[in-house]
Motif scaffolding. Structure first.
Motif, PDB file in Angstrom:
ATOM      1  N   ALA A   1     -44.610  12.693 -40.877  1.00 48.52           N
ATOM      2  CA  ALA A   1     -44.448  11.456 -41.645  1.00 48.52           C
ATOM      3  C   ALA A   1     -43.309  11.561 -42.657  1.00 48.52           C
ATOM      4  O   ALA A   1     -42.665  10.560 -42.984  1.00 48.52           O
ATOM      5  CB  ALA A   1     -45.755  11.110 -42.354  1.00 48.52           C
ATOM      6  N   LEU A   2     -43.042  12.764 -43.153  1.00 45.97           N
ATOM      7  CA  LEU A   2     -41.988  12.972 -44.151  1.00 45.97           C
ATOM      8  C   LEU A   2     -40.637  13.315 -43.525  1.00 45.97           C
ATOM      9  O   LEU A   2     -39.618  13.325 -44.221  1.00 45.97           O
ATOM     10  CB  LEU A   2     -42.398  14.093 -45.115  1.00 45.97           C
ATOM     11  CG  LEU A   2     -43.616  13.808 -45.983  1.00 45.97           C
ATOM     12  CD1 LEU A   2     -44.091  15.081 -46.666  1.00 45.97           C
ATOM     13  CD2 LEU A   2     -43.308  12.723 -46.999  1.00 45.97           C
ATOM     14  N   GLU A   3     -40.628  13.583 -42.247  1.00 45.83           N
ATOM     15  CA  GLU A   3     -39.399  14.033 -41.582  1.00 45.83           C
ATOM     16  C   GLU A   3     -38.235  13.046 -41.681  1.00 45.83           C
ATOM     17  O   GLU A   3     -37.089  13.474 -41.885  1.00 45.83           O
ATOM     18  CB  GLU A   3     -39.686  14.385 -40.123  1.00 45.83           C
ATOM     19  CG  GLU A   3     -38.571  15.172 -39.497  1.00 45.83           C
ATOM     20  CD  GLU A   3     -38.993  15.824 -38.194  1.00 45.83           C
ATOM     21  OE1 GLU A   3     -38.267  16.737 -37.777  1.00 45.83           O
ATOM     22  OE2 GLU A   3     -40.014  15.442 -37.612  1.00 45.83           O
TER      23      GLU A   3
ATOM     24  N   TYR B   1     -31.799  13.020 -45.905  1.00 47.37           N
ATOM     25  CA  TYR B   1     -31.280  13.896 -46.966  1.00 47.37           C
ATOM     26  C   TYR B   1     -30.260  14.883 -46.391  1.00 47.37           C
ATOM     27  O   TYR B   1     -29.204  15.104 -46.976  1.00 47.37           O
ATOM     28  CB  TYR B   1     -32.439  14.647 -47.615  1.00 47.37           C
ATOM     29  CG  TYR B   1     -32.038  15.682 -48.633  1.00 47.37           C
ATOM     30  CD1 TYR B   1     -31.610  15.309 -49.894  1.00 47.37           C
ATOM     31  CD2 TYR B   1     -32.108  17.035 -48.334  1.00 47.37           C
ATOM     32  CE1 TYR B   1     -31.244  16.257 -50.836  1.00 47.37           C
ATOM     33  CE2 TYR B   1     -31.752  17.994 -49.278  1.00 47.37           C
ATOM     34  CZ  TYR B   1     -31.325  17.596 -50.523  1.00 47.37           C
ATOM     35  OH  TYR B   1     -30.967  18.534 -51.453  1.00 47.37           O
ATOM     36  N   GLN B   2     -30.573  15.461 -45.240  1.00 50.77           N
ATOM     37  CA  GLN B   2     -29.675  16.436 -44.614  1.00 50.77           C
ATOM     38  C   GLN B   2     -28.376  15.792 -44.142  1.00 50.77           C
ATOM     39  O   GLN B   2     -27.329  16.428 -44.150  1.00 50.77           O
ATOM     40  CB  GLN B   2     -30.370  17.126 -43.436  1.00 50.77           C
ATOM     41  CG  GLN B   2     -31.519  18.009 -43.843  1.00 50.77           C
ATOM     42  CD  GLN B   2     -31.054  19.183 -44.668  1.00 50.77           C
ATOM     43  OE1 GLN B   2     -30.098  19.860 -44.336  1.00 50.77           O
ATOM     44  NE2 GLN B   2     -31.739  19.427 -45.766  1.00 50.77           N
TER      45      GLN B   2
ATOM     46  N   GLU C   1     -32.856  15.380 -54.853  1.00 54.58           N
ATOM     47  CA  GLU C   1     -33.980  15.453 -53.921  1.00 54.58           C
ATOM     48  C   GLU C   1     -35.051  14.453 -54.340  1.00 54.58           C
ATOM     49  O   GLU C   1     -35.470  14.440 -55.492  1.00 54.58           O
ATOM     50  CB  GLU C   1     -34.593  16.851 -53.919  1.00 54.58           C
ATOM     51  CG  GLU C   1     -33.712  17.912 -53.350  1.00 54.58           C
ATOM     52  CD  GLU C   1     -34.380  19.279 -53.388  1.00 54.58           C
ATOM     53  OE1 GLU C   1     -35.385  19.448 -54.099  1.00 54.58           O
ATOM     54  OE2 GLU C   1     -33.880  20.169 -52.705  1.00 54.58           O
ATOM     55  N   SER C   2     -35.502  13.663 -53.394  1.00 52.93           N
ATOM     56  CA  SER C   2     -36.604  12.749 -53.671  1.00 52.93           C
ATOM     57  C   SER C   2     -37.920  13.524 -53.607  1.00 52.93           C
ATOM     58  O   SER C   2     -37.974  14.672 -53.157  1.00 52.93           O
ATOM     59  CB  SER C   2     -36.625  11.615 -52.634  1.00 52.93           C
ATOM     60  OG  SER C   2     -36.958  12.141 -51.355  1.00 52.93           O
ATOM     61  N   THR C   3     -38.976  12.884 -54.047  1.00 52.83           N
ATOM     62  CA  THR C   3     -40.304  13.496 -53.980  1.00 52.83           C
ATOM     63  C   THR C   3     -40.660  13.814 -52.531  1.00 52.83           C
ATOM     64  O   THR C   3     -41.232  14.870 -52.250  1.00 52.83           O
ATOM     65  CB  THR C   3     -41.359  12.539 -54.580  1.00 52.83           C
ATOM     66  OG1 THR C   3     -40.958  12.219 -55.908  1.00 52.83           O
ATOM     67  CG2 THR C   3     -42.733  13.158 -54.594  1.00 52.83           C
ATOM     68  N   GLU C   4     -40.313  12.916 -51.617  1.00 47.93           N
ATOM     69  CA  GLU C   4     -40.616  13.125 -50.194  1.00 47.93           C
ATOM     70  C   GLU C   4     -39.885  14.339 -49.642  1.00 47.93           C
ATOM     71  O   GLU C   4     -40.444  15.101 -48.857  1.00 47.93           O
ATOM     72  CB  GLU C   4     -40.259  11.876 -49.369  1.00 47.93           C
ATOM     73  CG  GLU C   4     -41.122  10.686 -49.637  1.00 47.93           C
ATOM     74  CD  GLU C   4     -40.641   9.856 -50.830  1.00 47.93           C
ATOM     75  OE1 GLU C   4     -39.535  10.142 -51.362  1.00 47.93           O
ATOM     76  OE2 GLU C   4     -41.381   8.962 -51.251  1.00 47.93           O
ATOM     77  N   VAL C   5     -38.636  14.532 -50.044  1.00 50.82           N
ATOM     78  CA  VAL C   5     -37.846  15.670 -49.565  1.00 50.82           C
ATOM     79  C   VAL C   5     -38.442  16.982 -50.076  1.00 50.82           C
ATOM     80  O   VAL C   5     -38.592  17.952 -49.321  1.00 50.82           O
ATOM     81  CB  VAL C   5     -36.367  15.528 -49.985  1.00 50.82           C
ATOM     82  CG1 VAL C   5     -35.602  16.814 -49.773  1.00 50.82           C
ATOM     83  CG2 VAL C   5     -35.720  14.388 -49.225  1.00 50.82           C
ATOM     84  N   ARG C   6     -38.802  17.012 -51.345  1.00 51.20           N
ATOM     85  CA  ARG C   6     -39.419  18.231 -51.902  1.00 51.20           C
ATOM     86  C   ARG C   6     -40.755  18.528 -51.233  1.00 51.20           C
ATOM     87  O   ARG C   6     -41.074  19.680 -50.934  1.00 51.20           O
ATOM     88  CB  ARG C   6     -39.589  18.093 -53.420  1.00 51.20           C
ATOM     89  CG  ARG C   6     -38.289  18.249 -54.184  1.00 51.20           C
ATOM     90  CD  ARG C   6     -38.512  18.396 -55.676  1.00 51.20           C
ATOM     91  NE  ARG C   6     -39.204  17.261 -56.269  1.00 51.20           N
ATOM     92  CZ  ARG C   6     -38.618  16.151 -56.690  1.00 51.20           C
ATOM     93  NH1 ARG C   6     -37.315  16.034 -56.598  1.00 51.20           N
ATOM     94  NH2 ARG C   6     -39.320  15.175 -57.218  1.00 51.20           N
TER      95      ARG C   6
END
Length: 96
Positions: free
Chosen positions: A58-60, A66-67, A23-28
């Protein structure tokens, strides 16, 4: 990687399956903010809720990527003949 040929009908038990996605920081952060919105969004002032929805939007793209990413899986399999395959990539198992 090696090759292991087993007799027809050899059975075993999958003892462990581990998801090795990172998981990246953005995903978390997306997961954290989305959870916050889902749990407390109805209680938030409209301005705060809108700001939170903006941050989530913005993070979507990182969340969607990731999904949709292929999931690398590691498995541990104990065959009935006592042989154990440990920490093996799940994609090396094929039915013949």
């Amino acid at each position: 990687m090696g090759f292991l040929a087993l007799a027809a009908g050899t059975e075993g038990t999958v003892e462990e399956v581990r998801d090795d996605r990172r998981e990246s920081t953005e995903v978390r952060e997306y997961a954290r903010l989305k959870s916050l919105l889902d749990d407390f969004g109805h209680q938030m002032p409209p301005g705060s809720r809108a700001q939170l929805e903006e941050q989530i939007g913005a993070l979507e793209p990182a969340w969607i990527a990731y999904q949709q990413a292929e999931i690398p899986v590691r498995v541990r399999v104990r065959l009935d003949n006592g042989f154990v395959l440990r920490d093996t990539a799940g994609d090396v198992f094929v039915a013949v």
